[in-house]
Design a protein around this motif. Structure first.
Motif, PDB file in Angstrom:
ATOM      1  N   TYR A   1     -17.961  -4.914   9.014  1.00 25.16           N
ATOM      2  CA  TYR A   1     -16.997  -4.040   9.678  1.00 25.16           C
ATOM      3  C   TYR A   1     -17.692  -3.177  10.730  1.00 25.16           C
ATOM      4  CZ  TYR A   1     -14.890  -5.015   5.120  1.00 25.16           C
ATOM      5  OH  TYR A   1     -14.419  -5.629   3.990  1.00 25.16           O
TER       6      TYR A   1
ATOM      7  N   GLU B   1     -12.450   5.798  12.510  1.00 18.92           N
ATOM      8  CA  GLU B   1     -11.388   4.827  12.811  1.00 18.92           C
ATOM      9  C   GLU B   1     -11.910   3.401  12.659  1.00 18.92           C
ATOM     10  OE1 GLU B   1      -8.959   6.436  16.524  1.00 18.92           O
ATOM     11  OE2 GLU B   1     -11.124   6.433  16.909  1.00 18.92           O
ATOM     12  N   PHE B   2     -11.118   2.561  12.084  1.00 19.86           N
ATOM     13  CA  PHE B   2     -11.433   1.144  11.940  1.00 19.86           C
ATOM     14  C   PHE B   2     -11.363   0.449  13.303  1.00 19.86           C
ATOM     15  CE2 PHE B   2     -11.445  -3.032  10.113  1.00 19.86           C
ATOM     16  CZ  PHE B   2     -10.493  -3.760  10.794  1.00 19.86           C
ATOM     17  N   LEU B   3     -12.350  -0.396  13.557  1.00 23.58           N
ATOM     18  CA  LEU B   3     -12.329  -1.219  14.766  1.00 23.58           C
ATOM     19  C   LEU B   3     -12.047  -2.683  14.434  1.00 23.58           C
ATOM     20  CD1 LEU B   3     -15.402   0.091  16.806  1.00 23.58           C
ATOM     21  CD2 LEU B   3     -12.982   0.564  17.203  1.00 23.58           C
TER      22      LEU B   3
ATOM     23  N   TYR C   1     -16.677   0.596  12.549  1.00 26.62           N
ATOM     24  CA  TYR C   1     -15.817   1.760  12.667  1.00 26.62           C
ATOM     25  C   TYR C   1     -16.420   2.672  13.744  1.00 26.62           C
ATOM     26  CZ  TYR C   1     -13.823   0.640   8.039  1.00 26.62           C
ATOM     27  OH  TYR C   1     -13.195   0.031   6.971  1.00 26.62           O
TER      28      TYR C   1
ATOM     29  N   GLU D   1      -9.552  -9.005  11.070  1.00 26.01           N
ATOM     30  CA  GLU D   1      -8.557  -8.028  11.482  1.00 26.01           C
ATOM     31  C   GLU D   1      -9.177  -7.151  12.550  1.00 26.01           C
ATOM     32  OE1 GLU D   1      -7.165  -5.685   8.195  1.00 26.01           O
ATOM     33  OE2 GLU D   1      -5.599  -4.695   9.365  1.00 26.01           O
ATOM     34  N   LYS D   2      -8.374  -6.694  13.477  1.00 28.05           N
ATOM     35  CA  LYS D   2      -8.866  -5.760  14.488  1.00 28.05           C
ATOM     36  C   LYS D   2      -7.795  -4.727  14.787  1.00 28.05           C
ATOM     37  CE  LYS D   2      -7.597  -8.815  18.312  1.00 28.05           C
ATOM     38  NZ  LYS D   2      -8.103  -9.547  19.504  1.00 28.05           N
ATOM     39  N   SER D   3      -8.251  -3.569  15.230  1.00 27.72           N
ATOM     40  CA  SER D   3      -7.329  -2.488  15.537  1.00 27.72           C
ATOM     41  C   SER D   3      -6.926  -2.557  17.010  1.00 27.72           C
ATOM     42  CB  SER D   3      -7.973  -1.139  15.231  1.00 27.72           C
ATOM     43  OG  SER D   3      -8.983  -0.857  16.175  1.00 27.72           O
ATOM     44  N   GLU D   4      -6.001  -1.687  17.370  1.00 24.54           N
ATOM     45  CA  GLU D   4      -5.561  -1.612  18.773  1.00 24.54           C
ATOM     46  C   GLU D   4      -6.694  -1.176  19.695  1.00 24.54           C
ATOM     47  OE1 GLU D   4      -0.926  -0.363  17.785  1.00 24.54           O
ATOM     48  OE2 GLU D   4      -2.306   1.082  18.687  1.00 24.54           O
TER      49      GLU D   4
ATOM     50  N   THR E   1      -5.004  -6.335   3.620  1.00 19.33           N
ATOM     51  CA  THR E   1      -5.990  -5.756   4.517  1.00 19.33           C
ATOM     52  C   THR E   1      -7.122  -5.160   3.701  1.00 19.33           C
ATOM     53  OG1 THR E   1      -6.414  -4.121   6.246  1.00 19.33           O
ATOM     54  CG2 THR E   1      -4.800  -3.530   4.579  1.00 19.33           C
TER      55      THR E   1
ATOM     56  N   ILE F   1      -8.640   3.418   5.850  1.00 19.41           N
ATOM     57  CA  ILE F   1      -8.020   4.487   6.623  1.00 19.41           C
ATOM     58  C   ILE F   1      -8.608   5.791   6.106  1.00 19.41           C
ATOM     59  CG2 ILE F   1      -5.890   5.620   7.301  1.00 19.41           C
ATOM     60  CD1 ILE F   1      -6.101   2.729   8.245  1.00 19.41           C
TER      61      ILE F   1
ATOM     62  N   LYS G   1      -9.274  -2.986   5.585  1.00 19.73           N
ATOM     63  CA  LYS G   1      -9.755  -1.882   6.410  1.00 19.73           C
ATOM     64  C   LYS G   1      -9.508  -0.576   5.684  1.00 19.73           C
ATOM     65  CE  LYS G   1      -5.526  -1.086   9.070  1.00 19.73           C
ATOM     66  NZ  LYS G   1      -4.902  -1.201  10.414  1.00 19.73           N
TER      67      LYS G   1
END
Lengths: 114, 114
Positions: free
Chosen positions: A33, A44-46, A35, A56-59, B99, B103, B101
């Motif tokens: 991962y 914040e997760f990247l 972050y 999975e990826k974040s915005e 997921t 938070i 990830k």
């Protein structure tokens, strides 16, 4: 005790330049991962990565970002053209194969974009 | 949407007194809950987690946390604080399904005074 390592500890770059942040996850871990933590804000997760592909990826993780596991030990985050707002602490994490396992974090790379 | 709230930016406590750092969460379904600690210039260190089972979980350095489903809380506690416990504490949640990830909350700075 095994730990996640990250290099460099601090990277200073000019806006528009490419940077590569490097991580060595714990050796028997399979999930990786990135972050980030902008100064004074939450972590914040990247992106998450498993079996040589993004899970999975974040915005936040747009086309300027990419990840790679170039060999059996390293996990890298590349930012192609850095922006001022990319300045942050970037944390790498890894997790073992058990569903309930916690993520172990590295010490972080502080990226400063001028 | 998943979220974590840490309502206190800072908690001050005298050495030897009990401490509580508060965390509430919002997630679809049953959560995985974690506490991490961050010392200056260090990465996030895992303290403890709740997956299932007993609502009171014990972790590293004498810390424990109580899961309360009805109040959607996961408060971190320690019966007797040490000056060396002074650090930044983060609560994090991972949804059970779909997921992995994390938070994170915004963090709570714990200051233990001699």
């Amino acid at each position: 005790e095994p730990e996640v390592t990250q290099t460099p500890s601090h990277q200073v770059t000019q806006m528009g330049q490419e940077v590569i942040l490097r991580c060595v996850p714990i050796s028997n871990h399979l999930y990786f991962y990135w972050y980030r933590q902008i100064l004074g804000q939450k972590v914040e997760f990247l992106v998450s990565f498993y079996n040589n592909e993004i899970s999975e990826k974040s915005e936040i993780f747009d086309d300027q970002f990419s990840v790679e596991r170039p060999d059996g030990s390293n996990f890298t985050l590349k930012i192609r053209s850095t922006k001022l707002e990319d300045s942050a602490m970037y944390f790498c994490a890894s997790r073992g194969s058990g569903t309930y396992n916690e993520q172990f974090f590295g010490p972080g790379t502080r990226l400063t974009v001028l | 949407a998943q979220s974590v709230a840490q309502p206190e930016d800072q908690v001050n406590v005298a050495e030897g007194n009990p401490l509580t750092v508060k965390c509430t969460y919002s997630v679809s379904g049953n959560p995985y809950l974690f506490w991490y600690v961050q010392y200056p210039n260090r990465g996030l260190q895992f303290l403890l987690k709740y997956i299932t089972g007993d609502n009171l979980v014990k972790g590293s350095y004498g810390f424990e946390a109580e899961f309360n489903k009805s109040q959607t809380s996961f408060h971190l506690k320690k019966p007797s604080a040490l000056v060396s416990d002074s650090a930044l504490y983060f609560c994090a949640v991972r949804a059970r399904e779909g997921t992995d990830k994390l938070i994170f909350g915004t963090g709570t700075r714990l200051q233990v005074f001699p």
